[in-house]
Scaffold this active site. Structure first.
Site, PDB file in Angstrom:
ATOM      1  N   ARG A  98       2.064  12.091  -9.157  1.00 13.17           N
ATOM      2  CA  ARG A  98       2.578  10.738  -8.882  1.00 13.17           C
ATOM      3  C   ARG A  98       4.040  10.597  -9.296  1.00 13.17           C
ATOM      4  O   ARG A  98       4.787   9.817  -8.712  1.00 13.17           O
ATOM      5  CB  ARG A  98       1.764   9.683  -9.657  1.00 13.17           C
ATOM      6  CG  ARG A  98       0.324   9.545  -9.209  1.00 13.17           C
ATOM      7  CD  ARG A  98      -0.285   8.299  -9.865  1.00 13.17           C
ATOM      8  NE  ARG A  98      -1.738   8.291  -9.802  1.00 13.17           N
ATOM      9  CZ  ARG A  98      -2.458   7.870  -8.771  1.00 13.17           C
ATOM     10  NH1 ARG A  98      -1.854   7.435  -7.693  1.00 13.17           N
ATOM     11  NH2 ARG A  98      -3.768   7.886  -8.821  1.00 13.17           N
ATOM     12  N   GLU A 157       0.857  -1.200   0.000  1.00 17.39           N
ATOM     13  CA  GLU A 157       0.000   0.000   0.000  1.00 17.39           C
ATOM     14  C   GLU A 157       0.887   1.242   0.000  1.00 17.39           C
ATOM     15  O   GLU A 157       2.023   1.210   0.483  1.00 17.39           O
ATOM     16  CB  GLU A 157      -0.901  -0.065   1.251  1.00 17.39           C
ATOM     17  CG  GLU A 157      -1.794   1.110   1.487  1.00 17.39           C
ATOM     18  CD  GLU A 157      -2.790   1.373   0.366  1.00 17.39           C
ATOM     19  OE1 GLU A 157      -2.347   1.632  -0.772  1.00 17.39           O
ATOM     20  OE2 GLU A 157      -4.010   1.367   0.628  1.00 17.39           O
ATOM     21  N   ASP A 158       0.364   2.336  -0.533  1.00 19.71           N
ATOM     22  CA  ASP A 158       1.162   3.570  -0.552  1.00 19.71           C
ATOM     23  C   ASP A 158       1.122   4.284   0.796  1.00 19.71           C
ATOM     24  O   ASP A 158       2.142   4.681   1.341  1.00 19.71           O
ATOM     25  CB  ASP A 158       0.708   4.514  -1.682  1.00 19.71           C
ATOM     26  CG  ASP A 158      -0.789   4.786  -1.688  1.00 19.71           C
ATOM     27  OD1 ASP A 158      -1.529   4.235  -0.838  1.00 19.71           O
ATOM     28  OD2 ASP A 158      -1.240   5.561  -2.554  1.00 19.71           O
ATOM     29  N   ASP A 169      -3.900   6.142   6.093  1.00 17.05           N
ATOM     30  CA  ASP A 169      -4.312   7.429   6.652  1.00 17.05           C
ATOM     31  C   ASP A 169      -5.310   7.137   7.774  1.00 17.05           C
ATOM     32  O   ASP A 169      -4.915   6.824   8.892  1.00 17.05           O
ATOM     33  CB  ASP A 169      -4.898   8.233   5.482  1.00 17.05           C
ATOM     34  CG  ASP A 169      -5.316   9.636   5.834  1.00 17.05           C
ATOM     35  OD1 ASP A 169      -5.019  10.086   6.941  1.00 17.05           O
ATOM     36  OD2 ASP A 169      -5.957  10.302   4.997  1.00 17.05           O
ATOM     37  N   PHE A 198      -1.402  16.362   3.862  1.00 20.99           N
ATOM     38  CA  PHE A 198      -1.531  15.682   2.580  1.00 20.99           C
ATOM     39  C   PHE A 198      -0.178  15.655   1.867  1.00 20.99           C
ATOM     40  O   PHE A 198       0.530  16.661   1.827  1.00 20.99           O
ATOM     41  CB  PHE A 198      -2.575  16.377   1.713  1.00 20.99           C
ATOM     42  CG  PHE A 198      -3.098  15.487   0.627  1.00 20.99           C
ATOM     43  CD1 PHE A 198      -4.097  14.564   0.895  1.00 20.99           C
ATOM     44  CD2 PHE A 198      -2.579  15.555  -0.658  1.00 20.99           C
ATOM     45  CE1 PHE A 198      -4.565  13.721  -0.101  1.00 20.99           C
ATOM     46  CE2 PHE A 198      -3.048  14.717  -1.663  1.00 20.99           C
ATOM     47  CZ  PHE A 198      -4.044  13.801  -1.380  1.00 20.99           C
TER      48      PHE A 198
HETATM   49  P1  IMP Z   1      -7.481   5.785   4.352  1.00 22.39           P
HETATM   50  O1  IMP Z   1      -8.618   4.905   3.970  1.00 22.39           O
HETATM   51  O2  IMP Z   1      -7.951   7.053   5.010  1.00 22.39           O
HETATM   52  O3  IMP Z   1      -6.428   5.083   5.207  1.00 22.39           O
HETATM   53  O4  IMP Z   1      -6.809   6.285   3.042  1.00 22.39           O
HETATM   54  C1  IMP Z   1      -6.007   5.501   2.343  1.00 22.39           C
HETATM   55  C2  IMP Z   1      -5.934   5.874   0.885  1.00 22.39           C
HETATM   56  O5  IMP Z   1      -6.172   7.271   0.650  1.00 22.39           O
HETATM   57  C3  IMP Z   1      -4.523   5.629   0.432  1.00 22.39           C
HETATM   58  O6  IMP Z   1      -4.414   4.349  -0.108  1.00 22.39           O
HETATM   59  C4  IMP Z   1      -4.288   6.711  -0.583  1.00 22.39           C
HETATM   60  O7  IMP Z   1      -4.682   6.267  -1.846  1.00 22.39           O
HETATM   61  C5  IMP Z   1      -5.173   7.841  -0.147  1.00 22.39           C
HETATM   62  N1  IMP Z   1      -4.434   8.849   0.661  1.00 22.39           N
HETATM   63  C6  IMP Z   1      -4.450   9.016   2.012  1.00 22.39           C
HETATM   64  N2  IMP Z   1      -3.676  10.031   2.396  1.00 22.39           N
HETATM   65  C7  IMP Z   1      -3.129  10.529   1.277  1.00 22.39           C
HETATM   66  C8  IMP Z   1      -2.188  11.582   1.018  1.00 22.39           C
HETATM   67  O8  IMP Z   1      -1.679  12.294   1.904  1.00 22.39           O
HETATM   68  N3  IMP Z   1      -1.856  11.762  -0.290  1.00 22.39           N
HETATM   69  C9  IMP Z   1      -2.366  11.017  -1.305  1.00 22.39           C
HETATM   70  N4  IMP Z   1      -3.236  10.023  -1.109  1.00 22.39           N
HETATM   71  C10 IMP Z   1      -3.610   9.773   0.166  1.00 22.39           C
HETATM   72 MG    MG Z   2      -3.971   3.730  -1.919  1.00 20.14          MG
END
Ligand code: IMP
Ligand code: MG
Length: 182
Positions: A172, A106-107, A110, A159
């Site tokens: 990206r 995963e990248d 959050d 972010f």
């Molecule tokens: P979560 O469900 O809130 O944990 O968000 C996860 C997904 O949101 C990640 O897999 C990313 O694709 C995207 N995401 C969360 N934070 C960021 C950020 O700071 N920059 C870009 N994409 C983000």
């Molecule tokens: Mg993602």
């Protein structure tokens, strides 16, 4: 070659360098080494979450010396917003993960909602084990408890883009991680 402007603008938002390409590359190499060690007796299945984790995944997998399989899954939550929508869509190919050691790539984690959803889909396929490798995490924003087995960096609740991460599909291809200027 690398793409490292001093400032990068998307829709009136300014992003500035935060973690260098070198630091990112080194962190990923360490994760590869750790996975090579931890899975030396296994044939793991890597699941790359599209699209953000693709850059991380390629760099990670280049240094994996195990017999392994590589697949992609699609999980989307952000769209063109800066806040997680909580509305997560998952598409998993017809994968046979029964009794397999799965490593999700995963990248960024959050709130954790996306990974929670991904995990619940994968658990239904009866894998032997599931581990998570994430390039980044924002611990201050965590809403669900996700155990990250392999982590590049903890970052503040801001972010970020670059190294595969986007804002509205842009940024990206930036080298290293860029952060939103406050
Ligand atoms: P979560 O469900 O809130 O944990 O968000 C996860 C997904 O949101 C990640 O897999 C990313 O694709 C995207 N995401 C969360 N934070 C960021 C950020 O700071 N920059 C870009 N994409 C983000
Ligand atoms: Mg993602």
């Amino acid at each position: 070659m690398s793409f490292t402007p001093e400032r990068y603008q998307i829709n009136n938002l300014n992003f500035i360098p935060f973690i260098s390409k070198n630091e990112v590359d080194n962190a990923i190499l360490e994760i590869s080494k750790q996975i090579n060690f931890d899975y030396k007796n296994s044939t793991p299945v890597f699941l790359i979450t599209l699209k953000g984790a693709v850059f991380f995944a390629v760099k990670l997998l280049e240094n994996i010396n195990l017999n392994c399989e590589i697949h992609v899954i699609s999980a989307k939550s952000y769209g063109s917003q800066l806040e997680s929508s909580g509305n997560v869509m998952i598409k998993v190919e017809e994968l046979n993960l029964q009794n397999r050691d799965v490593i999700i790539i995963e990248d960024i984690i959050d709130t954790g909602y996306t990974m929670e959803k991904v995990l619940s889909v994968i658990q239904k396929t009866s894998p032997r084990s599931v581990a998570i490798a994430s390039l980044l995490a924002k611990p201050e924003k965590a809403c669900v408890d996700i155990k990250i087995d392999y982590l590049g960096f903890n970052i503040p609740a801001q972010f970020v883009i670059g190294s595969g991460l986007d804002f509205d599909e842009k940024g990206r291809n930036l080298s290293g991680i860029y952060i939103l200027e406050e």
